[in-house]
Scaffold this motif. Structure first.
Motif, short mmCIF file in Angstrom:
data_model
loop_
_atom_site.label_atom_id
_atom_site.label_comp_id
_atom_site.label_asym_id
_atom_site.label_seq_id
_atom_site.Cartn_x
_atom_site.Cartn_y
_atom_site.Cartn_z
N VAL A 190 0.85 -1.20 0.00
CA VAL A 190 0.00 0.00 0.00
C VAL A 190 0.88 1.25 0.00
O VAL A 190 0.72 2.17 -0.81
CB VAL A 190 -0.93 0.00 1.24
N LEU A 195 1.33 3.88 -3.11
CA LEU A 195 0.85 5.26 -3.00
C LEU A 195 1.99 6.25 -3.22
O LEU A 195 1.80 7.33 -3.78
CB LEU A 195 0.21 5.48 -1.63
N MET A 243 -0.77 -7.82 6.26
CA MET A 243 -1.96 -7.43 5.52
C MET A 243 -2.03 -8.26 4.25
O MET A 243 -1.04 -8.35 3.52
CB MET A 243 -1.91 -5.93 5.19
N LEU A 285 -7.74 -1.15 0.14
CA LEU A 285 -7.24 0.14 0.66
C LEU A 285 -6.77 1.04 -0.47
O LEU A 285 -7.08 2.23 -0.53
CB LEU A 285 -6.09 -0.09 1.63
N ASN A 331 -9.56 2.42 -2.44
CA ASN A 331 -10.30 3.46 -1.71
C ASN A 331 -9.52 4.77 -1.60
O ASN A 331 -10.11 5.83 -1.44
CB ASN A 331 -10.68 2.96 -0.33
N SER A 332 -8.20 4.64 -1.62
CA SER A 332 -7.45 5.88 -1.50
C SER A 332 -7.18 6.50 -2.88
O SER A 332 -6.47 7.48 -3.00
CB SER A 332 -6.16 5.66 -0.73
N GLY A 333 -7.73 5.90 -3.88
CA GLY A 333 -7.66 6.54 -5.19
C GLY A 333 -6.61 5.99 -6.12
O GLY A 333 -6.26 6.60 -7.14
N VAL A 377 -3.19 5.15 6.20
CA VAL A 377 -4.17 5.12 5.13
C VAL A 377 -5.47 4.52 5.64
O VAL A 377 -6.56 5.05 5.46
CB VAL A 377 -3.64 4.28 3.94
N LYS A 378 -5.30 3.40 6.34
CA LYS A 378 -6.47 2.69 6.86
C LYS A 378 -7.25 3.59 7.80
O LYS A 378 -8.48 3.66 7.77
CB LYS A 378 -5.97 1.48 7.65
N LEU A 430 -9.08 6.37 5.80
CA LEU A 430 -10.21 5.84 5.02
C LEU A 430 -11.31 5.33 5.95
O LEU A 430 -12.48 5.50 5.67
CB LEU A 430 -9.74 4.71 4.10
N LYS A 448 -12.31 9.96 1.31
CA LYS A 448 -12.61 9.31 0.03
C LYS A 448 -11.36 9.07 -0.81
O LYS A 448 -11.43 8.52 -1.90
CB LYS A 448 -13.60 10.18 -0.78
N GLY A 449 -10.24 9.55 -0.31
CA GLY A 449 -9.01 9.33 -1.06
C GLY A 449 -7.81 9.63 -0.19
O GLY A 449 -7.94 10.18 0.90
#
Lengths: 1182, 122
Positions: A984, A988, A1004, A1012, A1015-1017, B92-93, B96, B101-102
């Motif tokens: 993740v 990112l 994870m 994840l 959802n974070s884009g 991040v978790k 969110l 939303k991002g």
């Protein structure tokens, strides 16, 4: 003891019994007072024999020892002699012309009276108690003889007496008038006395009837006894009650007195409550009572004298005892005891006065003469009063007790109603049962639980605790055992029936209830319905069991997956390395060896799984054929001996001769079992030896193999589990020693199918012994081997290099899998036969019908049309040439199907070279050397190159390395991370074109990481690396944000497809994509201004950084580094971000030692950017 | 694909705000407010009611996560993209999980901002 005191009591009572005379005789013979006592004037003669007659007495007068008696009343005691009395009477007047001679003692048995006048017998009478009363001349209780004695006449009076009672005879002379006057007085007195006694009897008997108090009946008995005694000795009884029964008269006194004694004891005992309050006395009293009862019973038979004497002693003793006990009671405040004591005193005083009177100490008065009668009368009256007093006392006590009981009762009723409500309304069932288990009480809840409408219904029914309630009789037995042992049992859970025989679960609490005698007559307890709880527990347990089963299967599958992948990894990896080329000969040979070994292991694993599933599906068949026992053993030996020796172990085979050379069993299965056990032994033994013992068990017609090792052994727990499939003795052992953990389970089940079993004995750290027995079949036609020299076997050499046959002909091979295509073509090529490959059944059919091939090799599982269908259709279309199924689907029913649709035979995948060539040789012509064709070489394909960076997330380092190297070959950059959370972060931060994400990773997993990221884009493609590729899994992956999947082990082709789809080919320069946008922005003048501003501001950062660093303001420094990390790259200065990040990291970890270095690097980078900017400006200016 | 009409940029570093603003201009987003702290962000938001917020986590006064929570309390449908230099999975978790939303990691390329914009309304 008694005897010693005899002298004390005896005279007293002898006196009492002997001295009772109504008439009295004056000493002064012929005095004027009446009557005249003749006794002092008498001479007495004792005739011991009793044989003398009156004539002898008179005739031999001088020679007989006549004696005088001193006493007023002659008394000879209890003697069995006959006594004669002689009186010379010479009246001075005619007072006695109508006179009476009275013998005043009515107990004499036999009396003879002779009266002589002038030597002539004028009167003779014979009477006594032995004679009927009616024979008496005068009907009187005493012996009366009427005489007429005249003035100055000389009379001789002889009286002969014989009796068993005490012998005494007061003899008096009366004139008739005086006698009857006196008699009237004494009779009246006696009548009064008897009347009083009778009244007492009647009155007290009435009281008894009314009150039912035992003391009264004892009292009545006592009075009756007294009356009997008194009338007996007074002679009234004989006179009035039974004048014609002399026998009765002789016994009445002894019977009465013993009866009186018995009654007195009973009365006193009862009155003084001896039984309850005076335990010390009880013993003696009981003894006396027993004696009295005995005497009473035998009074008729025993001699009068001994009865009277014994009773006298006992009575005296009892009298003392009653007095003492009564006085004691009196002193304890018992009012009635006073009267009791007085009553006894009255009697004793009567007796004492009488005896004193008889001894002349007291004057002879009417009172003293009748002291005894008055005493007993007093006693009787006083007893009666005592009784009344006692009854009153008792009544008072009873009334008091009744009152108390009433109060207690009322209280109890109150309590009861309280408990009654509890009992009636309780939700718990309560009950009481008798020993047979019948319900005696139950509350409504109990009845309800047992399915009855009401308690009444339950009581009426025949439903019993012992017969009907328990669903499982053993539980009942157990419960009652507990109950017997401990008297109670609580919360005993049992499965029960109600009246409709519907099950329910109940918790029973029981206890035994003793009755008053301490016998266990009842049990009582409570019952609670726990069905709901039980069911919850059951559901919970089932859930748990299901969960455990799933766990075991999952564990098994995971393990299998691991077992299969491990050799595959080596196979693929090494095969690819060889494919790459550039290896030395020896390296290559080594790799190939590894590949083959791994493949064999893989095959072994798969076979085991297959076996297991066959066993589980009950599909395992055994083929019983004649086989060479020694060859089988030899094979196990050849397989393991070398390995054993390599490990430094001794390997022995022991034959217990005689053994059959051949047995009937399944060769393959038997070998499998034996090999499994030996290799198992080998696996777990590090030193010592392995011994295989072969023996026969004639009684069960079995052959046995004992495989004994000196290895690590097993604990009891492990032994218990070792034969279970899915559950491994210890999974860590499996990891350490390899294997699937299924071998033993399979071996055991195989042995069972072959008519035997495997048993295990083992000791931890000492070793294990497995003993397998299989049935050997009928041995009547086989040879027997009795020593090792005969046991030689020929053995096939399985490891010999395979000879490739030279063949001629055309082969059609239908196969969709290119690897298999390659393999088969590789195998066929050196034989010289020609080969045509088609992709599926449909093509195969078309091809075969077009051209007659010498042999068709038909894969079964193919797209479009399966091999079975193709074969069937070919046969239906008249295709005659041989078709061989070549398949991995080898279940028995599947093989049968291949043959039934028209296959000539089958080849199992993976292909065994020997068998392959064998089959080929069978169906093709063997060719001549000259006919062999040249084989052309195929060139390896050119690999496509791509642009881009790929992020690989996989926790297995080898896999990461493998991916990196593979991707490098496609010209693709690759970053690898070892878990989902790192993936993740990296995805990112970095700039990736593709992510390859393993699903199972620590910390994870791939699913979560992908979700994840999405959802974070994160928009770039993410491809899952999976072990399964069923549509369900794939669907799930896609819905979770994955774009696609790659199945492991990785196939080159699939990888290529994925890269092709998501990456740009290398030759195409990036355009029109996101990268373009980026470039555009970077060169945009608007941004240039921002960048310039940013760079201009960097100088300020440097100052701040320096001062923070110099002042050791680490937090400040960290904040600055953080800002620069975020901003640097954003403005296009990635180096600033990178160095700032390092500095921040160092500060975060408190790694101050490296801070100066990182700090300087950052300052340096900022400086570089600033310098560059200045240069650019200069250029711009220029 | 719909575009946000009012955007709020929250960052304590003015350079970063400028950069993001310029980037957004490039993507045709023009109605933009800036805030340099959490409190200011909330005040501005309460005044204007933006439909998209780029929210730095590291703010001098209130944590960005707290601001996020307050924003969502005010309007559960506001599209908040967290911006942070910390890209750890937990971070991040956390963001969110609280309803962002991002998540954009600094340093970021304009491309990432575009991605975030593209997802507006998603």
């Amino acid at each position: 003891m008694l005897y010693r005191f005899k002298w004390l009591f005896l005279p007293f009572f002898v006196l009492l019994l002997s001295s009772h005379a109504v008439g009295s005789i004056n000493a002064n013979f012929l005095s004027s007072s009446m009557p005249v006592n003749l006794a002092p004037a008498g001479d007495y003669l004792i005739d011991p024999e009793g044989e003398l007659s009156i004539s002898q007495i008179r005739g031999a007068d001088s020679r007989l020892p006549w004696q005088k008696q001193a006493e007023e009343v002659p008394n000879f005691g209890f003697s069995d002699v006959t006594v004669w009395a002689r009186y010379y009477i010479n009246p001075e007047d005619n007072r006695f012309s109508q006179g009476l001679i009275e013998i005043g003692y009515p107990l004499l048995d036999h009396v003879e009276v002779y009266l002589f006048f002038d030597g002539l017998e004028i009167k003779k009478y014979e009477f006594g108690d032995e004679h009927p009363f009616s024979k008496r001349p005068v009907k009187h209780r005493n012996f009366i003889v009427p005489v007429s004695l005249f003035e100055n006449n000389k009379y001789e009076l002889y009286i002969k007496v014989k009796t068993t009672s005490s012998l005494q005879f007061p003899v008096a002379l009366w004139d008739q008038t005086s006698f009857w006057e006196s008699d009237a007085t004494s009779s009246m007195f006696s009548a009064l006395y008897l009347g009083a006694m009778a009244v007492m009897v009647l009155y007290n008997f009435a009281l008894f009837m009314y009150l039912r108090e035992r003391a009264y009946i004892y009292y009545v008995s006592l009075v009756i006894g007294t009356i009997g005694f008194q009338t007996g000795i007074d002679g009234y009884a004989y006179q009035l009650f039974f004048p014609n029964l002399p026998l009765l008269q002789s016994k009445i006194v002894s019977v009465s007195i013993t009866f009186q004694m018995v009654s007195a004891i009973l009365f006193a005992k009862h009155f003084l409550s001896i039984a309850t309050s005076k335990a010390s006395l009880l013993h003696m009293v009981n003894l006396m009572f027993a004696l009295s009862v005995l005497l009473f019973c035998f009074a008729i038979f025993l001699p009068y004298a001994s009865v009277i004497q014994t009773i006298s002693v006992a009575a005296a003793l009892m009298c003392m005892i009653w007095l003492v006990a009564g006085i004691y009671e009196w002193s304890q405040g018992n009012r009635s005891a006073k009267l009791f004591v007085l009553a006894w005193t009255s009697m004793v005083v009567g007796v004492v006065i009488l005896s004193l009177n008889k001894n002349g100490i007291l004057p002879r008065l009417f009172v003293t003469e009748n002291a005894m009668v008055i005493g007993t009368l007093g006693q009787v009256v006083l007893f009666s009063l005592a009784l009344a007093s006692r009854i009153n006392q008792e009544r008072d006590e009873k009334a008091k007790a009744t009152k108390e009981a009433l109060v207690a009762n009322q209280r109890a009723v109150e309590n009861l109603s309280k408990y009654q409500t509890l009992y009636e309304e309780s939700l718990e069932g309560m009950f009481k049962c008798n020993q047979r288990g019948e319900f005696i009480h139950a509350n409504p809840a109990m009845a309800r639980m047992l399915g009855f409408e009401s308690v009444k219904e339950l009581m009426k029914s025949r439903f019993t605790f012992k017969e009907d309630l328990f669903a499982d009789h053993d539980q009942l037995t157990m419960l009652f055992k507990q109950l017997r042992d401990t008297g109670s049992s609580s919360e005993f859970d049992a499965e029960l029936f109600d009246r409709n025989r519907d099950y329910f679960w109940g918790a029973l609490s029981l206890r035994m209830v003793d009755n008053d005698e301490g016998q266990r007559k009842y049990f009582e307890g409570t019952l609670r319905d726990i069905t709901e709880r039980r069911e919850k527990e059951k559901a919970q347990m089932e859930k748990q069991a299901a969960f455990e089963a799933t766990q075991a299967k999952s564990f098994f599958l995971a393990n299998m997956s691991h077992e299969i992948r491990t050799p595959l990894t080596a196979i693929i990896g090494f095969a690819e390395s060889i494919q790459e080329g550039g290896l030395s000969k020896s390296e290559e040979a080594g790799y190939i060896g590894t590949i083959i070994r791994s493949s064999q292991h893989l095959l072994h694993v798969i076979n085991e799984i297959l076996d297991l599933s066959k066993i589980e599906a009950n599909k395992l068949d055994v083929e019983i054929l004649k086989l060479d026992l020694f060859a089988i053993v030899k094979e196990a030996q050849s397989c393991c001996e070398m390995k054993a020796r390599e490990k430094g172990l001794d390997f022995n085979i022991v034959y217990e001769f005689p053994l059959p050379r051949h047995i009937y069993s399944d060769q393959t299965r038997l070998k499998q079992v034996l090999l499994n056990l030996t290799s198992n032994a080998l696996k777990f033994t590090e030193q010592g030896s392995i011994t295989i013992t072969v023996f026969r068990k004639p009684e069960t017609e079995q052959i046995g193999f004992r495989v004994q090792d000196t290895g690590i052994g097993m604990t009891k727990d492990q032994q218990a589990k070792v034969f279970e499939a899915f559950t491994q003795a210890d999974s860590s052992t499996t990891r350490l020693h390899g294997g699937t953990g299924l071998g033993l389970s399979i071996a055991k089940q195989l042995a069972e199918v072959m008519g035997g079993d495997i048993t295990l004995t083992s000791e931890l750290d000492k070793g294990s012994t497995f003993e397998v027995l299989v049935s050997h079949g009928d041995l009547s036609n086989v040879d027997w081997v009795s020593d090792i020299s005969q046991a030689g076997v020929q053995q096939e050499d399985a490891n010999a290099p395979v000879a490739i046959p030279r063949l001629q002909g055309e082969i059609l091979y239908a196969e969709d899998n290119t690897d298999n295509q390659d393999l088969v073509s590789m195998l066929i090529k050196p034989t010289g036969a020609s080969l045509k490959i088609v992709q599926n059944g449909a093509e195969a059919m078309a091809e075969a019908l077009k051209h007659q091939y010498d042999l068709v090799l038909m894969d079964i599982q193919m797209p479009m049309m399966s091999g079975t269908t193709a074969t069937r259709l070919l046969r239906e279309n008249g295709y005659k040439n041989p078709i061989i199924a070549i398949t991995a689907n080898l279940m028995d029913y599947e093989i049968k199907e291949y043959l039934s649709v028209g296959c000539n035979g089958y080849l199992a995948k993976p292909v065994n070279k020997n068998r392959f060539y064998e089959v080929l040789s069978l169906y093709l012509k063997v060719a001549q050397e000259s006919q062999l064709k040249e084989v052309s070489k195929t060139s390896s394909p050119q690999r496509q190159q791509y642009r881009g960076t790929v992020l690989v997330a996989d926790d297995v380092e080898d896999n990461c390395t493998l991916f990196a190297s593979k991707l490098a070959k496609y010209g693709v950059d690759c970053v690898t991370v070892e878990d989902g959370s790192r993936a993740v972060e990296e995805a990112l931060v970095g700039d990736f074109d593709l992510v390859l994400m393993d699903l199972n990773m620590p910390r994870m997993n791939g699913d979560e990481a992908t979700s994840l990221l999405r959802n974070s884009g994160f928009m770039e493609p993410i491809v899952a690396l999976t072990a399964e590729d069923d549509s369900q899994t794939i669907q799930l992956l896609l819905s979770n944000g994955f774009d696609g999947h790659l199945v492991k082990p990785l196939s080159e082709e699939k990888l290529n497809t994925v890269l092709d789809r998501y990456l740009l080919p290398a030759e195409i320069s990036p355009s029109g994509s996101a990268k373009e946008t980026e470039n555009e922005i970077a060169t945009d003048p608007d941004f240039q201004v921002l960048i310039d501003n940013y760079v201009a501001g960097l100088g300020g950062y440097v100052e701040k950084l320096n001062s923070a660093h110099d002042d050791n303001q680490w937090e400040e420094l960290k904040g600055l580094a953080h800002q620069l990390k975020g901003s640097g790259g954003s403005f296009g200065f990635n180096e600033i971000s990178a160095t700032a990040k390092e500095l921040e990291a160092a500060l975060k970890e408190n790694n101050i030692a490296v801070v100066p270095e990182k700090f300087l690097a950052l300052i340096h980078e900022i400086g570089a950017v600033c310098n560059q900017s200045i240069d650019d400006s200069i250029k711009g200016l220029g | 694909m719909s575009k946000p009409r009012h955007v709020l940029i929250v960052d304590d570093v003015s350079d970063m705000r400028s950069l993001l603003k310029t980037t957004l201009y490039k993507f045709d987003v023009h109605d933009i407010h800036e805030a340099s702290s959490g409190q200011k962000a909330l005040d501005t938001y309460y005044e204007h009611g933006h439909d998209m917020v780029f929210l730095d986590i590291n703010l001098p006064d209130i944590s960005g996560l707290e601001v996020l929570q307050k924003l969502l309390e005010r309007n559960s449908r506001v599209h908040v993209v967290m911006v942070s230099g910390e890209a750890s999975a937990d971070n991040v978790k956390g963001a969110l999980g609280r309803g962002a939303k991002g998540f954009v990691v600094k340093p970021y390329s304009p491309n990432k901002i575009k991605s975030a914009l593209d997802r507006f309304g998603a």
